[in-house]
Design an enzyme around this catalytic site. Structure first.
Site, short mmCIF file in Angstrom:
data_model
loop_
_atom_site.label_atom_id
_atom_site.label_comp_id
_atom_site.label_asym_id
_atom_site.label_seq_id
_atom_site.Cartn_x
_atom_site.Cartn_y
_atom_site.Cartn_z
N GLU A 144 -6.00 -13.33 59.20
CA GLU A 144 -4.91 -13.27 58.20
C GLU A 144 -3.73 -12.51 58.82
OE1 GLU A 144 -7.15 -11.14 55.17
OE2 GLU A 144 -7.73 -13.02 54.24
N CYS B 6 -7.79 -10.15 45.97
CA CYS B 6 -6.71 -9.18 46.14
C CYS B 6 -5.39 -9.69 45.57
CB CYS B 6 -6.54 -8.82 47.62
SG CYS B 6 -6.25 -10.21 48.71
#
Lengths: 657, 657
Positions: free
Chosen positions: B321, B418
């Site tokens: 990521e 998240c």
């Protein structure tokens, strides 16, 4: 078993009957003999310090009781030994080499000692999990390794007449036959990685024992039956897996989601599919099974018209080393494993042996001259596993881990070393792929120089082929029938890339038209006499090639091809940021022979353009268009020769204006 | 601690002083209040049957001794609770809501009970690995979760004046301070996922306790010191890892490869970097640390001039990521996590509070209006984690597993959840981002309608802002100083996208020139009187936007932008195979207001062209060029609104001719 008329299976041409003498290919074949096979023998014996260890020979010694220690490597490590031995066999079949034969005999002695009492042969399970044989077909490659060893045994027997390894693998095949099948008490299973099918047909062809044909056909037929054999075994193992992930549940990955005759799209692991298709074609041919052949043709069409790179690379997806979906052919995230293109060549060869149609040979040639030769470096010691069509070294591996699977330069050896010995065995057996004889016709599929002794129309004929292929398209064939046996047809492939061809027979023009050109081959049927000469001239201009509009990755782009060779731009010749280069549609393309470059190649020069990046002063995004282009001469090299001059960018597809 | 003059830190604007009343944003803020926060409360309590379970509330109940059971979810599951609570706090700070406050108070009671005697608070380690606290900083997110809970505690205290959670997190911070540091007997370590740094500065700002500023600065300073703390802990754990792979050894992933002041390229996990930079800017501002601020500016520049998508997405690489390298901005394999753009907004806000320069606000606006709003569906119940700029649904997930990380439609909830609460807390606190006051100047960074009560130049002023932004660029500000406090400068941002702006002060033209426009803000310094009206007119034509030539993915392509909104083509409006569309450079672009579409948007219409794919009859590759194009009217919609009409293709960048 009754053969249907339309599946008369052309016999394999023994390698001692085909002597290759060809400027382009002799280099590679000698490289295999002089460098690749000795180097790989060192690698298999863990004597290449700079490469990843193999452990493959040592595993056999341990299983044979000759050494102490643990199994090392992948669960399919044995197959590297088998493929190497198969390559050695082809070299010996082509040309005697007592020293090499001694090494091979020694290795075969060890292999024979590693075979278990009941015929079982696999060093992983013998050393590491002796109680777990055949409990995890989906993941553990036992039948895959068996298949490769069978291929080696057949090849070594054909090359040397020595039966030792053939007997070992026959006993192993007998054992497998006693374990697998639909009879009560047998495992109604099949391999996790297809290979045993094609190997059993070879064993049948070499021994004449129909037990092996039946067993091969069983594995083809059983695949994909419900309920899933892999799922059953997974449950029996209490869910235990050998690899991360759970391929036992991913039936499409191993083409076991439906029976093979119901499959119509290439999906899943590419090498698995292509080995399966090769075996399917073998079984179809040997049993005259039309529905099986129809499935082969359907999947062939899907692959070559929807899922093949211009380089003959297949399997575009790194996830699962797999086919993805129609027209999905990204150039940078690509997989295109070398072994998959080799599998495509095997499949194409089987299709040609069933039905001599030029498109099969066109694909074989495309994969051979681009991806397969490109899979190996000019020094024979470095290999590509993945064959990208667009490379930015910054995106490959390294700290940013972006495309770990893509290497911008060839590697010495791999932990999973399937590709190097596969290249070796293919090149060592290249003589198998040039000709087939179907009843009264001698087909020439590939233009590779040398001499062949062939049997056609009940007699023998010597054929001498000479050319400067792939650099030019002038091919000369000299026909020398043995005595009275001169009445047959010679059929020469007019490659799909060739838009203008001409032919002379003994100096006189021979017409190429719908009567003489059948299925892409020009047929010359006559009473041949010694000294007859056929001259084929395949015009070989540089061609601009475009993709089907649905290939997203190539929209607005062009590639160059000349003859069978696909071209590419490299940073070494053209500077960095190849994406800034634009090739005007009207730009002239000039083929230039460069003897000193990369072993002697024809390059293509053109006056292209390049973005004036230096005039961009607008940050990352701007409403002001990029400043125009400036003239930028470019040089294309054959794709197969890329990455022989250090690390740099490369691209096959170039933006066109 | 001495502050340097150039880092006077503009105070946060309390949310009860900013009442947003804006056609565009009120919808989203009400959505957060009425749908997102209640929906997420259900999700956190495992009451959304169709979504992945969360377990987050239950984990706290178990840790508090109120329920029996095992920990469920990710090691950082606690942070979802904290972020939700923080969002609730912002809603309460903006507008009282006794029912919501009751729920939050009840949750805070449970959290307080889950806190351990010594101040420690983390349900994973309390329930699952009680003996292993602080043994795996690299992987286990204890300080990350602590940071989020501290942010929640500060926000809740500011909103309600209630100290309970503030006291809990202060005790926790005291405990952390007793554990970490360079003194003998302390762990000279730092967090594996940055977050604690910015949280401790907030705690310092809310409590005035310099212990927290010192601790925050310590974590910033200690990061990346040699030898690696993560490697030391890994050895102490005997090599045990929490996740597959071993991030403890991948120091670039967590920006701990070198001390933060020595970093000059954005690398590694994007959210980690942006939270770190936010904390660095906080520490730099609060301590007057110029070398730290210089590092912030250097990394800011690298991100926004080399590694940011046109949508304000950052972190282009799914592996980790993460950021990859300069100009590497692929549109299809993209990551661009919603949370990373939120982190970019946090960072931009801090930079603006230190130094009001319009480029900081430009980036904040770009990320907000495109990636962040686009991260949530119009119904407030579906979210993107990854925000692609080009989507072919065939390549996303499914059997072929190609781009598993990219979803062509927003998902209900995530195992790693998240992003949804992060969107909620950002939108609920949007009032913080509109204005800053620097000494005698009131800066307007964002054009969001409503009323604000601000303190500037020693007095109070009411500012009413009204516009139809982002649909047009006419903004009206009414200034109402409180009595004598009318002498100050009002500074209005002229966005980077705006090439022609004009301003009227009480109906009369006000000049925009190098004297009045400073750092991208037009300054009006005067004695303000009640009823003064400023009218700013930002011309908002549709713009063709081009990428820096080094952005490989966008070569030959154009994107459309109008005002702050980036546009895209969707299959729903334009049919499939968007790559076949070509937008001529001279094609007219017409903005059309469509009230009924996607909640009311301005679309852009044009006469483009499309390949005549139906006339291609040449197989996969051909020397014959693609047949020409045919007229193909296209409709672009704002990027943020994509994927609200089912699954289909989408692209931001379009080929240009």
């Amino acid at each position: 078993m009754v053969k249907s008329a339309n599946t008369a299976y052309a016999a394999r041409v023994p390698l001692h009957q085909v002597h290759i003498q060809d400027e382009f290919w002799s280099y590679y074949i000698n490289l295999v003999r002089d460098v690749v096979v000795p180097y790989q023998w060192d690698a298999l014996n863990d004597r290449v310090n700079s490469a990843e260890p193999s452990g493959a020979v040592r595993n056999f010694k341990i299983a044979a009781g000759l050494e102490q220690g643990d199994f090392y490597g992948m669960v399919f490590q044995d197959s590297d030994i088998a493929k190497w031995l198969e390559a050695v066999a082809y070299l010996l079949e082509s040309k005697p080499d007592p020293a090499l034969e001694d090494i091979a005999d020694g290795l075969i002695d060890i292999i024979a000692m590693a075979q278990q009492e009941d015929g079982y042969l696999n060093t992983y399970f013998t050393i590491k999990e002796p109680g777990q044989r055949w409990t995890n077909l989906a993941e553990c490659h036992e039948l895959y390794c068996a298949g490769h060893m069978i291929e080696a045994g057949v090849a070594y027997y054909r090359a040397t007449g020595k039966r030792k390894l053939l007997d070992v693998v026959s006993r192993f095949a007998d054992h497998i036959d006693s374990v697998f099948g639909t009879d009560p008490g047998k495992l109604a299973g099949y391999d996790g990685h297809q290979e045993i099918e094609l190997a059993l047909i070879k064993l049948y062809q070499a021994t004449g024992n129909e037990r092996y044909l039946r067993l091969g056909r069983y594995f083809v037929d059983q695949r994909g039956q419900k309920p899933s054999f892999y799922a059953i075994q997974l449950e029996e193992r209490g869910g235990k897996t050998h690899w991360p992930g759970n391929v036992a549940l991913d039936l499409e990955y191993s083409q076991s989601h439906v029976p093979v005759r119901e499959q119509d799209k290439a999906i899943g692991h590419a090498v698995r599919l292509l080995y399966m298709l090769t075996g399917m074609a073998d079984v179809a041919a040997e049993t005259g099974d039309d529905s099986l052949f129809a499935a082969c043709r359907r999947l062939w069409d899907n692959i070559v018209t929807r899922q093949m790179y211009i380089t003959g690379g297949v399997g575009s997806m790194p996830q699962g080393e797999a086919f993805s979906f129609d027209y999905d052919l990204p150039n940078d995230t690509v997989y295109a494993e070398t072994c998959a293109s080799i599998g495509l060549i095997f499949f194409a060869q089987r299709m040609l042996r069933i039905s001599p149609e030029a498109p099969f040979a066109d694909v074989m040639e495309r994969a051979l001259y681009n991806t397969v030769v490109g899979g190996m470096s000019r020094d024979g010691k470095h290999f590509f596993y993945v064959n990208p069509l667009e490379v930015d070294p910054k995106a490959c591996g390294g700290a940013n881990r972006k495309y770990d699977h893509i290497k911008p330069v060839r590697q010495e050896w791999f932990g999973c070393a399937c590709c190097p010995p596969n290249v070796a065995r293919l090149l060592a057996s290249l003589g198998e792929y040039i000709y087939t004889v179907h009843e009264g016709t001698l087909y020439t599929h590939l233009y590779i120089g040398g001499e062949a002794q062939l049997e056609v129309g009940g007699g023998k004929v010597k054929l001498k082929q000479a050319s400067n292929y792939p650099w030019d398209g002038k091919i000369r064939l000299e026909v020398e029938p043995d005595g009275a046996a001169g009445s047959f047809a010679l059929a020469l492939r007019i490659p799909g890339w060739c838009k203008r061809a001409s032919l002379k027979l003994n100096g006189s023009a021979y017409p190429l038209n719908d009567q003489t050109v059948v299925n892409g081959y020009v047929r010359i049927e006559r009473e041949w006499a010694a000294g007859d000469v056929v001259e084929l001239d395949l015009e070989m201009p540089v061609q601009r090639i475009y993709s089907h509009p649905l290939v997203r990755a190539n929209a607005g782009k062009v590639a160059l091809q000349r003859g069978p060779l696909v071209y590419c731009l490299e940073e070494a010749d053209n500077g960095a940021n190849l994406h800034e280069i634009v090739l005007p549609r009207e730009a002239e393309l000039t083929a230039v022979r460069e003897e000193q470059l990369l072993g002697g190649v024809v390059t293509v020069r053109s006056e292209a353009e390049k973005l004036r990046e230096e005039d961009w002063t607008n940050g990352l995004y701007s409403p002001e268009a990029v400043p125009g282009t400036k003239p930028h001469p470019v040089k294309f090299i054959p794709y197969y020769a890329w990455a022989n001059r250090g690390e740099g960018e490369m691209t096959v597809w170039v933006r066109e204006r």
